[in-house]
Enzyme design. Sequence first.
Site, PDB file in Angstrom:
ATOM      1  CG  MET A  94     -60.263 -32.807  27.880  1.00  0.00           C
ATOM      2  SD  MET A  94     -58.832 -32.769  28.966  1.00  0.00           S
ATOM      3  CE  MET A  94     -57.527 -32.413  27.821  1.00  0.00           C
ATOM      4  CB  CYS A  95     -63.269 -27.219  25.490  1.00  0.00           C
ATOM      5  SG  CYS A  95     -64.082 -27.892  24.048  1.00  0.00           S
ATOM      6  N   GLY A  96     -60.629 -25.789  26.427  1.00  0.00           N
ATOM      7  CA  GLY A  96     -60.085 -24.857  27.416  1.00  0.00           C
ATOM      8  C   GLY A  96     -60.794 -23.531  27.268  1.00  0.00           C
ATOM      9  NE  ARG A  98     -59.190 -27.946  29.883  1.00  0.00           N
ATOM     10  CZ  ARG A  98     -59.356 -28.920  30.777  1.00  0.00           C
ATOM     11  NH1 ARG A  98     -58.365 -29.251  31.564  1.00  0.00           N
ATOM     12  NH2 ARG A  98     -60.509 -29.535  30.904  1.00  0.00           N
ATOM     13  CB  THR A 106     -58.163 -23.970  23.263  1.00  0.00           C
ATOM     14  OG1 THR A 106     -58.348 -24.631  24.512  1.00  0.00           O
ATOM     15  CG2 THR A 106     -57.334 -22.707  23.468  1.00  0.00           C
TER      16      THR A 106
END
Lengths: 226, 295
Positions: free
Chosen positions: B1-3, B32, B146
Amino acid sequence: MQPLDMSQMELREVNATLQAAPATNYTQFEILNPRGSHAVAVGLDAPIAVTVRGSTGYYCAGMNKQASVHVTGSVGPGVAENMMSGTVVVEGDASQYAGATGHGGLLVIKGNASSRCGISMKGIDIVVHGNIGHMSAFMAQKGNLVVLGDAGSALGDSIYEARLFVRGSVASLGADCIEKEMRPEHIALLSELLEKAGADAKPEEFRRYGSARKLYNFNIDHADEY
Amino acid sequence: MCGIVGLFLKKEDLRPKLGDMLTDMLITMSDRGPDSAGIAIYGDDSDGLKVTVQSDTPESAFDGLDTALSEVLGGPVTMKVIDTHAVLTIPAGSRDAALDALGEKGLRVMGLGEAMEIYKEIGLPKDVAARFGLRGMAGSHGIGHTRMATESAVTTLGAHPFSTAEDQCLVHNGSLSNHNTMRRILTEKGFAPKTENDTEVAACYISSRIAEGANLGEALDGTLADLDGFFTFVMGTKTGFGVVRDPIACKPAVMAETDDYVAFGSEYRAFADLPGIETARIWEPEPATVYFWER
């Protein structure tokens, strides 16, 4: 109205309280400080009224049955996803795939909805007062999508029997989606939906779109249509 | 996902609070991406070029590094050590010699620029932020990430932001499908990525376009034609801040603007603590559309 303050309560506690509602005397709830939290007021199955004061994240009011959920702010992706019945009203904007796979009930978005609004809808009614994004009503099977503003590209791609009503412009139609005649029964249906959604628009201003039904069964002559 | 998060201040008086605001945004995006976290912050211009380096053995690697480097470069070098990172300010004109010397010592260069410093490590965002004291950092704008690793390993070098030219850095949510082809093309052009990470390929691509004379907006527009896959990019330059999403726009993005700032987040809740967010203009960036701000 019973307040449920998310600055004091965990999400699970809030949702468990709402889901236990038939056993209590409270039928009206107010959720405070949602601050963009995910999965607020999901899985409800009682004729209760829930007001969410603020904006939420993913999946607000998902799987709703019977309840009326009113969000005063905006909602993230997947609002009212797989709704069965009841009403969800959003005062602000909605992110991607609003009302996806919904089987019934009414979803009203007073602002704009983003891409994939009503994707794979299966009987839900969705009324968007503003615009909707690209790939909306993709593989929509049943129900009605009403848009007072404009629609993005590839509207109704691979649509089945859902009805799409758009007042503004449509950037492009998706595969097998065509404009259709507005007959008296469609005007009557649209009048009723607009009234239920509190929308100030005349049904005659809308155009109707739906399936050309060429893709129901695979036909080699239609291979280029896919 | 990654934020991903970003914050571009329009007013000077918020500068001391930049690190604090960005840290809250970063920590909110932990679920995330809990693998690693990073931040690029644009602070005050220094007298020379700032080089951010990283070492897994900072105590020995940074001991006397400034003195040793100033002898090699024949000019004064100042050093600020923060956990595993050190920011070295080197004399003008000594960039290549400094990079050679740092390379020989086995130090990893995270980025360089007149204003930009980069801090990134593996670990939970709140721990990474605490180790580097991100809350106390001041500046004009910054971006953060993140990471939930998809295309390459969980390592310090695989963490975002990626900087591939002075004062330029990129964070990315998504995955690119033509990064190996682009890697070959960019290597031939002299913009070779150092890691296996697909985001670094995108950073090299944007740097190559800017080096060819494109502005930030034009370089971001080029990603739509030349990079294939899912992406939401947030890019920082010395004076600018830009955002672009691929034409499918699967990856979430939301923006907020007030008279004081422009903010970017993967989700709205990253904005919940920003001042004046209740009355901010909030919108979702359109697919295949470049947004950028320059000061």
